[in-house]
Design a protein around this motif. Structure first.
Motif, PDB file in Angstrom:
ATOM      1  N   THR A  43       0.171  -1.578   5.974  1.00 24.05           N
ATOM      2  CA  THR A  43       1.369  -1.019   5.471  1.00 24.05           C
ATOM      3  C   THR A  43       2.350  -1.122   6.497  1.00 24.05           C
ATOM      4  O   THR A  43       3.537  -1.047   6.202  1.00 24.05           O
ATOM      5  CB  THR A  43       1.172   0.775   5.168  1.00 24.05           C
ATOM      6  OG1 THR A  43       0.676   1.301   6.333  1.00 24.05           O
ATOM      7  CG2 THR A  43       0.038   0.878   3.870  1.00 24.05           C
ATOM      8  N   LEU A  61       4.365  -3.978   5.593  1.00 25.21           N
ATOM      9  CA  LEU A  61       5.145  -3.610   4.429  1.00 25.21           C
ATOM     10  C   LEU A  61       6.234  -2.899   4.645  1.00 25.21           C
ATOM     11  O   LEU A  61       7.418  -3.143   4.318  1.00 25.21           O
ATOM     12  CB  LEU A  61       4.135  -2.967   3.215  1.00 25.21           C
ATOM     13  CG  LEU A  61       4.732  -2.798   2.035  1.00 25.21           C
ATOM     14  CD1 LEU A  61       4.274  -4.015   1.255  1.00 25.21           C
ATOM     15  CD2 LEU A  61       3.959  -1.577   1.219  1.00 25.21           C
ATOM     16  N   ILE A 108       6.024   5.102  -1.531  1.00 25.85           N
ATOM     17  CA  ILE A 108       5.990   5.440  -0.098  1.00 25.85           C
ATOM     18  C   ILE A 108       5.264   6.641   0.245  1.00 25.85           C
ATOM     19  O   ILE A 108       4.459   6.776   1.136  1.00 25.85           O
ATOM     20  CB  ILE A 108       7.548   5.360   0.382  1.00 25.85           C
ATOM     21  CG1 ILE A 108       7.837   3.683   0.425  1.00 25.85           C
ATOM     22  CG2 ILE A 108       7.426   5.796   1.825  1.00 25.85           C
ATOM     23  CD1 ILE A 108       9.366   3.969   0.882  1.00 25.85           C
ATOM     24  N   THR A 166       1.605   6.581  -1.025  1.00 22.59           N
ATOM     25  CA  THR A 166       0.843   5.804  -0.066  1.00 22.59           C
ATOM     26  C   THR A 166       0.594   6.415   1.453  1.00 22.59           C
ATOM     27  O   THR A 166      -0.646   6.555   2.049  1.00 22.59           O
ATOM     28  CB  THR A 166       1.511   4.478   0.192  1.00 22.59           C
ATOM     29  OG1 THR A 166       1.624   3.834  -1.144  1.00 22.59           O
ATOM     30  CG2 THR A 166       0.887   3.582   1.094  1.00 22.59           C
ATOM     31  N   PHE A 167       1.852   6.907   2.152  1.00 23.11           N
ATOM     32  CA  PHE A 167       1.532   7.282   3.642  1.00 23.11           C
ATOM     33  C   PHE A 167       0.700   8.689   3.622  1.00 23.11           C
ATOM     34  O   PHE A 167      -0.165   8.797   4.586  1.00 23.11           O
ATOM     35  CB  PHE A 167       2.709   7.439   4.201  1.00 23.11           C
ATOM     36  CG  PHE A 167       3.376   6.073   4.636  1.00 23.11           C
ATOM     37  CD1 PHE A 167       4.300   5.349   3.846  1.00 23.11           C
ATOM     38  CD2 PHE A 167       2.582   5.148   5.550  1.00 23.11           C
ATOM     39  CE1 PHE A 167       4.885   4.020   4.346  1.00 23.11           C
ATOM     40  CE2 PHE A 167       2.939   4.089   5.998  1.00 23.11           C
ATOM     41  CZ  PHE A 167       3.998   3.346   5.315  1.00 23.11           C
ATOM     42  N   SER A 173      10.769   3.885   5.883  1.00 26.61           N
ATOM     43  CA  SER A 173      10.699   3.192   4.602  1.00 26.61           C
ATOM     44  C   SER A 173      11.717   3.687   3.573  1.00 26.61           C
ATOM     45  O   SER A 173      12.400   3.101   2.883  1.00 26.61           O
ATOM     46  CB  SER A 173       9.273   2.950   3.957  1.00 26.61           C
ATOM     47  OG  SER A 173       8.333   2.730   5.074  1.00 26.61           O
TER      48      SER A 173
END
Lengths: 128, 126
Positions: free
Chosen positions: A38, A41, B72, B75-76, B115
């Motif tokens: 990530t 990413l 985002i 996922t994190f 992000s």
């Protein structure tokens, strides 16, 4: 509790690896690999937001042979973790614990993840 | 509604001090990630070879930006929860474990926000 060094009976050297245990530790390993990925990413996304030059630099790195290799490995990890993750969610719902079912679903994850990776890259390369 | 008694909450037993919430959020983010991650993979494949302008146009599109933000966040959060379990399983020295867990949490938050800011920038400022 004090960290006292105690003798341990061997486990990894003794217990024969089976599909269940191997897939389980692979789920953890792919999870860690994905988490590490990530970072790249984020770099790619931020580069796109910063501007054309930054984006092109990121694209060049990704397009290099090492970048492509890393991407293939990362995408395989993604498909494996995704499919095995679904297998876990099915277990959480209470289904699929019978040994034969666990083995069948396990093989489905292994074959499926390879298949998805191959298909995804074939489509990507054809489209490119 | 928490099923914990006040004493259980105060004692905070267990390595993570609060297990059920962690378990549920891990499953929740996992379920969210199934369609969203697949969408992302398909999108990235479709975007193969795209130039900067095309990519910004795609990311800036309101629907794509929204799903990207969900991706985002999920996922994190999912990654942080997962890494937390790994650390708790293998690191038993409290002096190492706690700082590492804090670092992972902060990294997840920082990377998530940067992000998201990148996506929002492309959505609102091109």
């Amino acid at each position: 509790m004090a960290n006292v060094e105690r003798p341990l009976s061997p486990h990894l050297q003794i217990y024969r690896p089976q599909l269940t245990s191997v897939l389980s530790v692979s789920h953890r390993a792919t999870g860690i690999a994905l988490a590490a990925g990530t970072l790249l990413l984020v770099w790619w996304l931020v580069a796109a937001a910063v501007g054309e030059d930054a984006y092109e630099t990121a694209q060049d790195w990704i397009g290099s042979w090492i970048g492509v290799l890393a991407l293939i490995v990362w995408s395989y990890a993604l498909f494996y973790h995704l499919l095995n993750g679904i297998r876990h969610l099915v277990w959480d719902a209470g289904y699929g614990f019978e040994l034969d079912v666990a083995y069948k679903s396990g093989w489905a994850v292994v074959i499926g993840s390879v298949a998805l990776t191959v298909v995804a890259w074939l489509i990507g390369l054809i489209a490119y | 509604m928490s099923l914990r008694t006040p004493l259980a909450r105060v004692r905070g037993l267990g390595s993570a001090r609060d297990g059920t919430h962690h378990w549920w959020m891990q499953r929740l983010t996992a379920v969210a990630l199934v369609p969203v991650a697949l969408w992302f993979v398909v999108s990235v494949i479709a975007l193969a070879g795209a130039g900067h302008d095309d990519f910004v146009a795609w990311a800036g599109n309101p629907f794509n930006a929204t799903v990207l933000l969900i991706l985002i966040f999920a996922t994190f959060y999912h990654a942080q929860l997962g890494l937390q379990v790994v650390v708790e399983d293998y690191v038993h020295n409290e002096w190492v474990k706690v700082p590492v867990l804090v670092l992972i949490a902060f990294a997840a938050i920082f990377l998530g926000i940067i992000s998201a800011v990148a996506v929002l920038k492309m959505a609102f400022a091109g």
